[in-house]
Write a protein that holds these residues in place. Structure first.
Motif, mmCIF file in Angstrom:
data_model
loop_
_atom_site.group_PDB
_atom_site.id
_atom_site.type_symbol
_atom_site.label_atom_id
_atom_site.label_comp_id
_atom_site.label_asym_id
_atom_site.label_seq_id
_atom_site.Cartn_x
_atom_site.Cartn_y
_atom_site.Cartn_z
ATOM 1 N N ALA A 151 0.926 -1.230 -0.136
ATOM 2 C CA ALA A 151 0.007 0.157 -0.037
ATOM 3 C C ALA A 151 0.861 1.377 0.130
ATOM 4 N N GLU A 152 0.471 2.296 -0.517
ATOM 5 C CA GLU A 152 0.977 3.634 -0.771
ATOM 6 C C GLU A 152 1.345 4.146 0.644
ATOM 7 N N SER A 184 18.549 6.255 -6.954
ATOM 8 C CA SER A 184 17.658 7.284 -7.289
ATOM 9 C C SER A 184 16.216 7.057 -6.639
ATOM 10 N N TYR A 185 15.445 8.096 -6.912
ATOM 11 C CA TYR A 185 13.907 7.984 -6.457
ATOM 12 C C TYR A 185 13.694 7.660 -4.750
ATOM 13 N N GLY A 186 14.677 7.546 -4.079
ATOM 14 C CA GLY A 186 14.435 7.380 -2.630
ATOM 15 C C GLY A 186 14.720 5.913 -2.448
ATOM 16 N N PHE A 187 15.346 5.186 -3.276
ATOM 17 C CA PHE A 187 15.552 3.792 -3.110
ATOM 18 C C PHE A 187 17.043 3.604 -2.446
ATOM 19 N N ASP A 226 5.799 4.211 -7.974
ATOM 20 C CA ASP A 226 6.947 3.050 -7.954
ATOM 21 C C ASP A 226 6.381 1.646 -8.474
ATOM 22 N N SER A 227 5.364 1.556 -9.037
ATOM 23 C CA SER A 227 4.844 0.536 -9.657
ATOM 24 C C SER A 227 5.552 0.201 -10.790
ATOM 25 N N VAL A 269 3.493 -3.567 -7.129
ATOM 26 C CA VAL A 269 2.317 -3.059 -7.410
ATOM 27 C C VAL A 269 2.016 -2.247 -6.238
ATOM 28 N N VAL A 270 1.872 -1.031 -6.182
ATOM 29 C CA VAL A 270 1.769 -0.048 -5.104
ATOM 30 C C VAL A 270 0.353 0.453 -5.367
ATOM 31 N N THR A 271 -0.793 0.111 -4.359
ATOM 32 C CA THR A 271 -2.064 0.544 -4.347
ATOM 33 C C THR A 271 -2.341 1.901 -3.279
ATOM 34 N N PRO A 272 -3.132 2.485 -3.975
ATOM 35 C CA PRO A 272 -3.460 3.943 -3.345
ATOM 36 C C PRO A 272 -4.081 3.701 -1.989
#
Lengths: 115, 115
Positions: free
Chosen positions: A14-15, A60-63, A85-86, A112-115
């Protein structure tokens, strides 16, 4: 021969929750380790790599990813996942003795990142 | 920024046709690579080149050949396309030199369908 295992075909999160994508490797000697991300219908984008030194690598991107030599792992992490990020994530290894820098890739993990 | 371009995003060919996939990089990279990407298999190295007119086989070279006449251009050739060569093809290049820690930069990919 070198190899990479990504044990999860898909990771659902989840986000806002922490994201972890697992990677273990096998290589003769010390490795160079890489993470790449692939968005739909795109090529691979470089995220980060471990060469030497600090076991925690920021990219990158906070990873970030942590190299663990005893467990032969290089797990990718992000403290708070975003829907954007999905994507498909690939771990790759290169042997230090390889003059050409050939990479061995894992099979990939769909995130898969869900809202 | 490094730019790696591939001649086509999508390509449809008939069985038995000769197919050319072109890749161009604009950063004077020594090394160039061709991979194919299939679901569940990750990326597999077909061929790579470390200099003009120099090439080496990767893990799955059967049914493919390559050409590198100029430093910036690396071509993948399917001599007689078959349906099992339907795949996503990715080109990559890496920084000057022959170090295993060099980052590979990828093009957007060509999705080839052989009917």
């Amino acid at each position: 021969a070198q190899s990479v295992a990504q044990p999860e075909d898909q990771v659902n999160v989840a986000e806002g929750n922490p994201l972890t994508v697992k990677c273990t490797y096998s290589v003769s000697g010390n490795p160079y380790l890489f993470w790449y991300v692939q968005y739909p219908n795109r090529g691979l984008q470089f995220l980060l790599k471990y060469i030497t030194g600090d076991n925690l690598v920021k990219g990158s991107y906070g990873f970030e990813a942590e190299f663990n030599k005893s467990q032969t792992s290089f797990h990718l992490k992000k403290p708070s996942a975003l829907v954007s990020d999905s994507a498909l994530y690939f771990c790759a290894v290169s042997a230090r003795t390889d003059s050409w820098g050939k990479l061995q890739f894992g099979a990939g993990t769909q995130v898969v990142v869900t809202p | 920024d490094v730019k790696v371009t591939q001649s086509s995003r999508y390509l449809v060919k008939r069985t038995g046709e000769k197919v050319f996939l072109e890749c161009v990089q604009d950063m004077d990279h020594e090394n160039m690579f061709w991979y194919r990407q299939d679901p569940g298999l990750g990326l597999r190295l077909i061929y790579f080149s470390y200099d003009v007119k120099m090439k080496e086989k990767g893990d799955i070279p059967e049914g493919y050949s390559v050409s590198r006449e100029k430093k910036e251009r690396f071509s993948l050739i399917l001599e007689s396309a078959s349906t099992n060569q339907t795949s996503m093809y990715l080109c990559a290049s890496s920084l000057p030199g022959l170090a295993a820690s060099d980052t590979q930069y990828f093009g957007p990919g060509t999705r080839l369908t052989v009917l």
